[in-house]
Design an enzyme around this catalytic site. Structure first.
Site, PDB file in Angstrom:
ATOM      1  N   SER A 230       0.943  -1.281  -0.096  1.00  0.00           N
ATOM      2  CA  SER A 230      -0.108   0.095   0.068  1.00  0.00           C
ATOM      3  C   SER A 230       1.149   1.217   0.047  1.00  0.00           C
ATOM      4  CB  SER A 230      -0.851   0.171   1.367  1.00  0.00           C
ATOM      5  OG  SER A 230      -0.227   0.267   2.145  1.00  0.00           O
ATOM      6  N   CYS A 231       0.414   2.308  -0.261  1.00  0.00           N
ATOM      7  CA  CYS A 231       1.182   3.494  -0.133  1.00  0.00           C
ATOM      8  C   CYS A 231       1.426   4.018   1.134  1.00  0.00           C
ATOM      9  CB  CYS A 231       0.212   4.825  -0.701  1.00  0.00           C
ATOM     10  SG  CYS A 231      -1.390   4.949   0.265  1.00  0.00           S
ATOM     11  N   THR A 232       0.720   3.552   2.334  1.00  0.00           N
ATOM     12  CA  THR A 232       1.274   3.879   3.600  1.00  0.00           C
ATOM     13  C   THR A 232       2.412   3.009   3.940  1.00  0.00           C
ATOM     14  OG1 THR A 232      -0.888   4.591   3.978  1.00  0.00           O
ATOM     15  CG2 THR A 232       0.499   3.884   6.030  1.00  0.00           C
ATOM     16  N   ARG A 276     -16.928   4.788   7.065  1.00  0.00           N
ATOM     17  CA  ARG A 276     -16.727   5.202   5.743  1.00  0.00           C
ATOM     18  C   ARG A 276     -17.974   5.503   4.956  1.00  0.00           C
ATOM     19  NH1 ARG A 276     -11.452   1.684   3.251  1.00  0.00           N
ATOM     20  NH2 ARG A 276     -10.758   1.104   5.124  1.00  0.00           N
ATOM     21  N   THR A 289      -6.546  -0.015   9.054  1.00  0.00           N
ATOM     22  CA  THR A 289      -5.394  -0.023   8.194  1.00  0.00           C
ATOM     23  C   THR A 289      -4.415  -1.190   8.452  1.00  0.00           C
ATOM     24  OG1 THR A 289      -3.594   0.888   7.173  1.00  0.00           O
ATOM     25  CG2 THR A 289      -3.871   1.424   9.173  1.00  0.00           C
ATOM     26  N   GLY A 290      -4.145  -1.980   7.450  1.00  0.00           N
ATOM     27  CA  GLY A 290      -3.296  -3.108   7.792  1.00  0.00           C
ATOM     28  C   GLY A 290      -1.828  -2.582   7.369  1.00  0.00           C
TER      29      GLY A 290
END
Length: 414
Positions: A230-232, A276, A289-290
């Site tokens: 992911s981006c994170t 959401r 978030t993972g």
């Protein structure tokens, strides 16, 4: 589910090139909210020197990416690439790829259910990036980008896509839907050789790679389906590796303050995640978030040591990651920043950017690097608790790494 990729046909010119790494070199620019360099992690060497006068650290990064230092490549292969899903990451991928004159990839097909006219228009005009400084035009069933023709198809079933007929080597899976091995494997069943997922992979049978951290572990023979994470995770993993190597991370907690994404609702509407389901434009939305746990997929020494949450906020792009961690080695703020600065100028140049200016999110829009260390916000409590804050362009920076990982795959093509 395991897949074996058949040997690809070499389709290329018979030129040879000596390659090296350079942090940020301008190949092309687009005009928009600000001018941004479009860079390649793997670039042609400057004339007169196999290394072009760059540092040993850059050569070391080159070694990790390509596995060969100052190697002269034989016939340069242009692997044939198709994109499945032409949303935010799919379109960013095209812009990043189009800015690289030395790419070993050729995008030949896009699967997009919105049609040719919409695909062409949204590629040319973008609310975040501005107008694409490229010649973009639409045909009956194609779009053209700077004279390169890309076929547009429209089918929601990957098994029915023309990958075999078009001799597709790599599918960039950018829908966010087919993120496990059975789902992504449908592209291989349809005739593609490899799949690159632009999201965290789910389940077994998928290799996860973060360029700058573990891309050296990629093997053409071993992996048919890979994930760019992911981006994170791309933001966290590089600096967490630096800090773990330098100080020894015991445990840590992460909060990413993340711009809203297409998975949220503009106005209140149904969603499997009730938070959401609320308006993205009006709320700070806590969600899961993972990304923190996924760092361990690329930095195994951090397995079981990280966790975190996301706060989705009403901004369209650029996010910031706040990590608080306990470390083994006693330290202080200047030492922590020194380790991160050294990495940004050396082994992780082009992946980590170091900033000592008082900037805000818009200032980081269009940044090529995966992570931007905000050094003024670094803190040390006592002598073993560290707080690091890092910005990241969750679209552009991430898409640069997708292209980079595609190049890693292409350079090992057989």
């Amino acid at each position: 589910m395991a897949f074996v990729a058949p040997v690809a046909t070499v389709r290329a010119t018979t030129k040879s090139s000596v390659c090296q790494v350079q942090g940020r070199s301008t190949f092309a620019q687009f005009s928009g909210m600000k001018k941004v360099n479009q860079s390649s992690r793997l670039q042609p060497a400057q004339s007169g020197s196999a290394f072009g006068g760059y540092s040993d650290a850059n050569d070391a990064f080159y070694t990790r990416v390509s596995g060969i230092v100052a190697a002269t490549f034989g016939p340069t292969m242009k692997v044939r690439v198709a994109i499945n899903g032409f949303g935010r990451i799919g379109r960013n991928f095209i812009r990043c790829w189009a800015g690289r004159s030395d790419s070993n990839m050729e995008v030949v097909c896009i699967n997009d259910t919105s049609g040719v006219k919409t695909a062409s228009h949204l590629l040319k005009y973008d609310s975040i990036l501005g107008t694409f400084d490229a010649d973009v035009s639409a045909g009956e069933d194609t779009i053209s980008v700077n004279g390169k023709t890309i076929k547009i198809v429209s089918n929601r079933n990957p098994l029915q896509l023309p990958w075999k007929e078009m001799n597709i080597d790599i599918v960039v899976e950018a829908t966010g839907v087919f993120v496990d091995a059975p789902g992504a494997g449908k592209h291989i069943e349809a005739g593609a050789k490899k799949v690159l997922i632009t999201a965290p992979g789910k389940g077994d049978g998928i290799g996860t790679f973060v360029v700058g951290v573990n891309e050296k572990d990629y093997s053409h023979d071993k992996y048919d389906i890979v994930s760019n994470a992911s981006c994170t995770t791309n933001c966290m993993a590089p600096f967490m590796k630096v800090l773990d190597d330098e100080f020894g991370v015991v445990r840590g907690m992460m909060t990413t303050t993340h711009s809203y994404t297409g998975d949220q609702r503009l106005l209140d509407a149904g969603h499997r995640d009730l938070r959401r389901a609320r308006s993205a434009a009006l709320n700070i939305v806590p969600t899961t978030t993972g990304a923190a746990k996924a760092v361990a997929l690329v930095v195994p020494s951090l397995k079981g040591k990280l966790n975190g949450i996301a706060l989705r906020v009403p901004t369209p792009n650029v996010s910031v990651c706040d990590v608080v961690m306990q470390v083994n080695k006693k330290t202080f703020k200047e030492e922590v920043n020194g380790a991160l600065l050294k990495a940004s100028e050396g082994a992780m140049k082009g992946i980590i950017k170091y900033s000592d200016e008082p900037l805000v999110s818009c200032d980081h829009r269009g940044t090529d690097e995966s992570t931007i260390i905000d050094s003024s916000l670094t803190m040390v409590m006592g002598d073993d608790m560290i707080k690091v804050v890092a910005w990241y362009d969750n679209e552009w920076g991430y898409s640069q790494r997708v292209v980079d990982l595609g190049e890693v795959m292409a350079r090992q093509w057989k």
